[in-house]
Write a protein that holds these residues in place. Sequence first.
Motif, mmCIF file in Angstrom:
data_model
loop_
_atom_site.group_PDB
_atom_site.id
_atom_site.type_symbol
_atom_site.label_atom_id
_atom_site.label_comp_id
_atom_site.label_asym_id
_atom_site.label_seq_id
_atom_site.Cartn_x
_atom_site.Cartn_y
_atom_site.Cartn_z
ATOM 1 N N LEU A 19 8.214 -2.734 -40.623
ATOM 2 C CA LEU A 19 8.451 -2.173 -39.320
ATOM 3 C C LEU A 19 7.083 -2.358 -38.596
ATOM 4 O O LEU A 19 6.895 -2.588 -37.412
ATOM 5 N N ALA A 20 5.911 -2.004 -39.486
ATOM 6 C CA ALA A 20 4.608 -2.106 -38.962
ATOM 7 C C ALA A 20 4.436 -3.707 -38.301
ATOM 8 O O ALA A 20 3.814 -3.810 -37.343
ATOM 9 N N LEU A 21 4.713 -4.658 -39.230
ATOM 10 C CA LEU A 21 4.396 -6.000 -39.038
ATOM 11 C C LEU A 21 5.376 -6.377 -37.615
ATOM 12 O O LEU A 21 4.841 -7.176 -36.917
ATOM 13 N N ARG A 22 6.488 -5.888 -37.741
ATOM 14 C CA ARG A 22 7.574 -6.392 -36.527
ATOM 15 C C ARG A 22 6.911 -5.608 -35.131
ATOM 16 O O ARG A 22 7.169 -6.290 -34.241
ATOM 17 N N LEU A 23 6.493 -4.539 -35.065
ATOM 18 C CA LEU A 23 5.554 -3.864 -34.119
ATOM 19 C C LEU A 23 4.444 -4.782 -33.530
ATOM 20 O O LEU A 23 4.423 -4.947 -32.349
ATOM 21 N N ALA A 24 3.736 -5.107 -34.610
ATOM 22 C CA ALA A 24 2.511 -5.922 -34.326
ATOM 23 C C ALA A 24 3.194 -7.219 -33.713
ATOM 24 O O ALA A 24 2.395 -7.470 -32.769
ATOM 25 N N ASP A 25 3.862 -8.006 -34.089
ATOM 26 C CA ASP A 25 4.582 -9.056 -33.668
ATOM 27 C C ASP A 25 5.023 -8.876 -32.301
ATOM 28 O O ASP A 25 4.702 -9.726 -31.206
ATOM 29 N N ALA A 26 5.625 -7.721 -31.962
ATOM 30 C CA ALA A 26 6.291 -7.481 -30.691
ATOM 31 C C ALA A 26 5.270 -7.102 -29.724
ATOM 32 O O ALA A 26 5.171 -7.641 -28.602
ATOM 33 N N LEU A 27 3.858 -6.741 -30.170
ATOM 34 C CA LEU A 27 2.854 -6.421 -29.185
ATOM 35 C C LEU A 27 2.336 -7.676 -28.964
ATOM 36 O O LEU A 27 1.793 -7.902 -27.499
ATOM 37 N N GLN A 28 2.200 -8.574 -29.718
ATOM 38 C CA GLN A 28 1.717 -9.882 -29.394
ATOM 39 C C GLN A 28 2.627 -10.639 -28.741
ATOM 40 O O GLN A 28 2.017 -11.509 -27.724
ATOM 41 N N GLY A 29 3.758 -10.621 -28.940
ATOM 42 C CA GLY A 29 4.685 -11.282 -28.119
ATOM 43 C C GLY A 29 4.531 -10.745 -26.659
ATOM 44 O O GLY A 29 4.638 -11.824 -25.642
ATOM 45 N N LEU A 30 4.334 -9.537 -26.543
ATOM 46 C CA LEU A 30 4.352 -8.995 -25.053
ATOM 47 C C LEU A 30 3.176 -9.638 -24.298
ATOM 48 O O LEU A 30 3.018 -9.920 -23.271
ATOM 49 N N VAL A 31 2.091 -9.858 -25.226
ATOM 50 C CA VAL A 31 0.887 -10.122 -24.539
ATOM 51 C C VAL A 31 0.998 -11.800 -24.038
ATOM 52 O O VAL A 31 0.578 -12.240 -23.053
ATOM 53 N N ASN A 79 4.027 -13.740 -23.947
ATOM 54 C CA ASN A 79 4.960 -14.131 -23.364
ATOM 55 C C ASN A 79 5.264 -13.835 -21.893
ATOM 56 O O ASN A 79 6.043 -13.997 -21.320
ATOM 57 N N THR A 80 4.550 -12.434 -21.589
ATOM 58 C CA THR A 80 4.786 -12.007 -20.168
ATOM 59 C C THR A 80 3.611 -12.288 -19.381
ATOM 60 O O THR A 80 2.623 -12.546 -19.543
#
Lengths: 201, 201
Positions: A42-54, A56-57
Motif C-alpha cells: 500500500l505504501a508503494l502504491r500510494l507513492a506511485d499514485a502521488l508521482q502519477g498525480l504530479v 500526469n495532471t
Amino acid sequence: MTTAAVPPSVTLLIETFAELPGIGPKTASRLAFFLLRGKSELALRLADALQGLVNNTRFCSTCYNVTETDPCPICADPLRDHHLVCVIEEPMDLLSLERTENYHGVYHVLHGALSPLEGIFAEDLKIAELEKRVREGEIREIILATNPTSEGDYTAAYLVQRLKPLGARMTRLGRGLPVGGDLEYADAVTLSRALEARQEL
Amino acid sequence: MTTAAVPPSVTLLIETFAELPGIGPKTASRLAFFLLRGKSELALRLADALQGLVNNTRFCSTCYNVTETDPCPICADPLRDHHLVCVIEEPMDLLSLERTENYHGVYHVLHGALSPLEGIFAEDLKIAELEKRVREGEIREIILATNPTSEGDYTAAYLVQRLKPLGARMTRLGRGLPVGGDLEYADAVTLSRALEARQEL
C-alpha cells in the motif's frame, strides 16, 4: 533516553504526512505505523499514485480545471453548452456541481478567492484568463459560484465590476446555500436548487 | 453527465488515500486536491518518504521493533538493561513508554494481541520469538505492557501461562491505566506511575 526510538525514515514520513491539511502529528504517526504493519504494498502504491498525480495532471488551458488532457474532457465535450460558464474557486467545487447532474455548461476555476487580508489579489487568481475568455468567446452567461463566504462574495462583486461592462449576463448561485458554508460540502439537492434560483446581478 | 470530472490519476490517488485508516473518501479527496494546488513538491516528498519507509526499515531480529539497523539502537545500546524486557503490542507503544523517560530496559514487540474471534492466534504474533529470548537469554523480568483491553489482558494471561514455567519474573503494568483505553494514548505521567506500580503475576 540515550537511544532514538523512531528510525529516521519513519520520522521523515510522519513529518511529511503532518504537512497535509487536517493531519496532526498523532494522526501522522498512526498512518506511518499502520503502513509499517505489513502494508509495504500500500505504501508503494500510494507513492506511485502521488508521482502519477504530479506527472500526469496539469491545468486545462481554457478552464484551469485539473486534467490529464488539454483541453479537459469538459471543455472538449461538444454536448456541453460552451456559452454558459460557471466560475468556481477550486477544482473540488466542480465535483459538487457535476454531482447535481443539473449543470451542462462549462467551468472556469479561479484557484482561490480574493482576500486582501491574506494577500490574495486579482493577479493571484485566474481572473485575467476569465476576462480573456469573456472578450474572445461568445459567452451568454457567467454563473458566479464562488463560496457563500465574505471572500467568495467579495470575489463575485469584483468580477461583476470587472466583467459586466463586457456585456455578458452575470448571475450568482441562489441563496439556498447556507451562508458561511463551503461549496464543497453542499448536498446535491441544495446545490441543484441554488442553480435553478440563480439571481441576476 | 457525459464527461468525467476527475482525471484518472486524481481518482487513483483519492482511492489510495482512502485505504488508510481514519481517512474516508471525503478527506481523501481534500488531500488529493490540496496536493494539486501547487503542492507538487510536497507530493513528491511524500512519495519519497513512503518509498524510504519501505526500503529502509525492517524489524529488529531481537525485539521486532521497527528499525533501520539490525539490531535496533535500543537492543544495541549497552547502557540499557538487557535483563529487563517490556512486552508490547505495537511499535507505537514503545514511543509512549520511551516518552516516560522512566524505562531503561529493552522491548519485545508482539505485533498485535491474541484475539480468537478475529482469528489472531499465538502463531500470528512474535510469541515463539519471545519464548526463544526467554530460553536463551538471561532475562530477569518480563513486564507485560499489552493494552488494558480484553485482548491485551488475554494475551498477558496467555504469556504468563506459557513463559512463567521458564522461570523469569513476570509483571503487568499497574492499573493506573484507564481500563478499555489504548496504550498509545496514555499520558507520560500515568504510564510512568503504571510502570512503578507494576504487579507480580
